[in-house]
Design a protein around this motif. Structure first.
Motif, mmCIF file in Angstrom:
data_model
loop_
_atom_site.group_PDB
_atom_site.id
_atom_site.type_symbol
_atom_site.label_atom_id
_atom_site.label_comp_id
_atom_site.label_asym_id
_atom_site.label_seq_id
_atom_site.Cartn_x
_atom_site.Cartn_y
_atom_site.Cartn_z
ATOM 1 N N GLY A 276 62.168 6.745 42.925
ATOM 2 C CA GLY A 276 62.565 6.990 44.306
ATOM 3 C C GLY A 276 62.625 5.738 45.148
ATOM 4 N N PHE A 277 62.630 4.568 44.513
ATOM 5 C CA PHE A 277 62.685 3.340 45.302
ATOM 6 C C PHE A 277 64.058 3.126 45.934
ATOM 7 N N GLY A 278 65.103 3.665 45.330
ATOM 8 C CA GLY A 278 66.446 3.431 45.874
ATOM 9 C C GLY A 278 67.256 2.627 44.888
ATOM 10 N N SER A 279 68.524 2.406 45.241
ATOM 11 C CA SER A 279 69.418 1.817 44.240
ATOM 12 C C SER A 279 69.265 0.300 44.135
ATOM 13 N N ILE A 280 68.864 -0.349 45.220
ATOM 14 C CA ILE A 280 68.645 -1.801 45.133
ATOM 15 C C ILE A 280 67.194 -2.004 44.723
ATOM 16 N N THR A 281 67.000 -2.445 43.477
ATOM 17 C CA THR A 281 65.615 -2.484 43.001
ATOM 18 C C THR A 281 64.991 -3.876 43.056
ATOM 19 N N THR A 282 65.791 -4.883 43.398
ATOM 20 C CA THR A 282 65.233 -6.236 43.434
ATOM 21 C C THR A 282 64.350 -6.413 44.666
ATOM 22 N N LEU A 283 63.097 -6.772 44.397
ATOM 23 C CA LEU A 283 62.167 -6.990 45.508
ATOM 24 C C LEU A 283 62.195 -8.433 45.962
ATOM 25 N N SER A 284 62.348 -9.351 45.017
ATOM 26 C CA SER A 284 62.326 -10.768 45.384
ATOM 27 C C SER A 284 62.943 -11.588 44.272
ATOM 28 N N GLY A 285 63.260 -12.831 44.596
ATOM 29 C CA GLY A 285 63.851 -13.693 43.590
ATOM 30 C C GLY A 285 63.605 -15.147 43.901
ATOM 31 N N GLY A 286 63.723 -15.960 42.865
ATOM 32 C CA GLY A 286 63.524 -17.386 43.091
ATOM 33 C C GLY A 286 63.871 -18.181 41.867
ATOM 34 N N GLY A 287 63.551 -19.459 41.930
ATOM 35 C CA GLY A 287 63.822 -20.309 40.783
ATOM 36 C C GLY A 287 63.716 -21.767 41.127
ATOM 37 N N ARG A 288 64.050 -22.571 40.120
ATOM 38 C CA ARG A 288 63.928 -24.031 40.235
ATOM 39 C C ARG A 288 65.244 -24.611 40.742
ATOM 40 N N TYR A 289 65.151 -25.666 41.515
ATOM 41 C CA TYR A 289 66.359 -26.327 42.033
ATOM 42 C C TYR A 289 66.161 -27.837 41.930
ATOM 43 N N ASN A 290 66.631 -28.391 40.786
ATOM 44 C CA ASN A 290 66.336 -29.795 40.539
ATOM 45 C C ASN A 290 67.302 -30.778 41.184
ATOM 46 N N GLY A 291 68.453 -30.313 41.675
ATOM 47 C CA GLY A 291 69.390 -31.273 42.271
ATOM 48 C C GLY A 291 69.473 -31.182 43.785
ATOM 49 N N LEU A 292 68.867 -30.143 44.355
ATOM 50 C CA LEU A 292 69.103 -29.841 45.775
ATOM 51 C C LEU A 292 68.633 -30.954 46.719
ATOM 52 N N ILE A 293 67.441 -31.470 46.474
ATOM 53 C CA ILE A 293 66.896 -32.485 47.388
ATOM 54 C C ILE A 293 67.816 -33.714 47.404
ATOM 55 N N GLN A 294 68.291 -34.073 46.217
ATOM 56 C CA GLN A 294 69.192 -35.223 46.114
ATOM 57 C C GLN A 294 70.541 -34.924 46.781
ATOM 58 N N ASP A 295 71.052 -33.705 46.582
ATOM 59 C CA ASP A 295 72.326 -33.327 47.216
ATOM 60 C C ASP A 295 72.242 -33.420 48.728
#
Ligand code: HAM
Length: 422
Positions: A276-295
């Motif tokens: 009964g949570f609903g159709s969108i089941t993603t609660l959270s997300g994330g990950g690594r970003y190794n080029g962003l600071i340089q960009d």
């Protein structure tokens, strides 16, 4: 004409904000336990930050941003997420030069995306997130993932699923990109117009297309995991080893690509498996970003983080039948009868508050019974009753509403007495 909130936004009324505060305090407490400090960045940024940071070909940048020109002719955008802003701030304030590394930050605040509103998806939503910048150690990937899981577990949630993938480094992604182009090219005409463009510009984005999701070529698309070079696959193995060491279970899903362009290596999402949570089941997300600071003009430092929305967290609590304990609203409610008692009450309420007791009184000249009812509704621990006799005798009747007992106490002893019991 009645004016209501804009589509996709909502008012949080006091009965909701209490619950929000408890949840927010729990998350902030967890951030401190994991040794993350708060950062607050502006709610709007220069548009190019998100174009460069989140990526020109993402749905967020192409379709979902609230972009406007200010009176000075600058293009500004209400932040659709927090990572690009935190990365900008890291570079702007040269945080890489600080003594304490990695830089571990958390944030909490509204984000804005022009999406089609539905349950669990709004145009203004509140993200709580963390970013750890300045370490490429797989142990910190595991820390961020553990933190993300703890955000739910600390509130009692159980029906959770952690999904993990690796998007590899630049070299692996390039090899995967070539494979994706070769795979989809023969079917280009059958794909939606967005995907036809994605195939030229950023074929990875095809994999999270909402329109072509069921196209037969999607399920047979080449998996990134087959294109990871040695460093990338070893890195992924290390992240998993750390998670195993911590006893955190996960499922590897090679189709998890995330909707933002800055990701490299580790990518993860947490889903609710509650009925009964609903159709969108993603609660959270994330990950690594190794080029962003340089960009964004900074050093080569890499980062990892995640974000959740409080709205979906509350939905998960509801789906699992967990009520958030909001505690006693008031310590004391002062009940008065007669005009003289009201002056005494003003003075007493003021003193009680100065002493730190959460206190309120009647302002509507209600009958005594109704004042008692109000004290109950406010979940007050004590009712302090003052009538004409009490004023003349310099006392008040203090009733413990939890235990039912009542005592007559001199005015200047009330605070002292309550301090020993509350
Ligand atoms: P995201 O997956 O775009 O990632 O969003 C993270 C979370 O924000 C989602 O899992 C969801 O809970 C919530 N969310 C997103 N859009 C909405 C919406 N329209 N309504 C309600 N909730 C929503 C990011 O934003 C990345 N910045 C996460 C990150 C941090 N990656 C590294 N560091």
């Amino acid at each position: 004409m009645n004016i209501s909130v804009p589509r996709g936004t909502e008012d949080l009324l006091p009965e909701n904000t209490k619950q929000w505060q408890v949840v927010e305090d729990a998350l902030k407490g967890l951030a401190h336990t994991y040794h993350y400090d708060e950062i607050r960045t502006p709610m709007f940024e220069r548009t190019e930050l998100f174009q460069r940071g989140v990526g020109d070909t993402t749905d967020i940048v192409q379709k979902e941003m609230y972009t406007f020109e200010d009176r000075g002719g600058r293009s500004l955008t209400l932040r659709p997420e927090g990572t690009a802003s935190v990365a900008r701030s890291y570079v702007q304030h040269k945080m890489h030069g600080n003594a304490d590394q990695p830089t571990k930050l958390y944030y909490l605040g509204p984000m804005f995306r022009y999406e089609r509103p539905q349950q669990g998806r709004t145009r203004q939503f509140t993200q709580f997130g963390i970013e750890a910048i300045g370490s490429a150690d797989a142990a910190i990937d595991a820390e961020v993932i553990a933190f993300a899981m703890d955000c739910y577990q600390v509130l009692g949630l159980k029906s959770l699923k952690l999904v993990l993938n690796s998007l590899g480094d630049k070299e692996s992604r390039e090899a995967h990109r070539q494979a994706l182009v070769e795979h989809f090219k023969p079917y280009q005409e059958e794909l939606c117009s967005d995907c036809q463009m994605r195939l030229e510009q950023n074929p990875l984005r095809l994999l999270d297309c909402k329109v072509d999701r069921d196209h037969p070529t999607m399920s047979t698309a080449p998996s990134i995991l087959e294109y990871l070079n040695d460093y990338s696959s070893q890195y992924f193995e290390e992240v998993k080893k750390h998670l195993d060491a911590m006893g955190i279970s996960y499922v590897v899903d090679e189709t998890l690509v995330r909707g933002l362009d800055y990701y490299t290596h580790t990518a993860f999402e947490i889903m609710s498996e509650a009925e009964g949570f609903g159709s969108i089941t993603t609660l959270s997300g994330g990950g690594r970003y190794n080029g962003l600071i340089q960009d964004l003009g900074g050093p080569e430092n890499s980062g990892i983080g995640f974000a959740l929305s409080i709205e979906r967290l509350l939905m998960a609590l509801e789906a699992e039948g967990i009520t958030v304990e909001t505690g006693h609203a008031l310590d004391c409610f002062v009940i008065t009868m007669g005009d003289e008692a009201k002056y005494t009450a003003s003075s007493l309420v003021y003193k009680l508050r100065k002493a730190g007791f959460r206190t309120d009184q009647d302002f509507l000249d209600k009958k005594m019974k109704a004042q008692f009812k109000a004290a109950d509704r406010y979940k007050a621990k004590y009712a302090i009753i003052i009538g004409e006799d009490e004023v003349n005798n310099g006392v008040a009747n203090v009733k413990n509403l939890v235990e039912g007992e009542q005592k007559t106490i001199e005015f200047d002893k009330i605070i002292e007495q309550l301090e020993t019991t509350v």
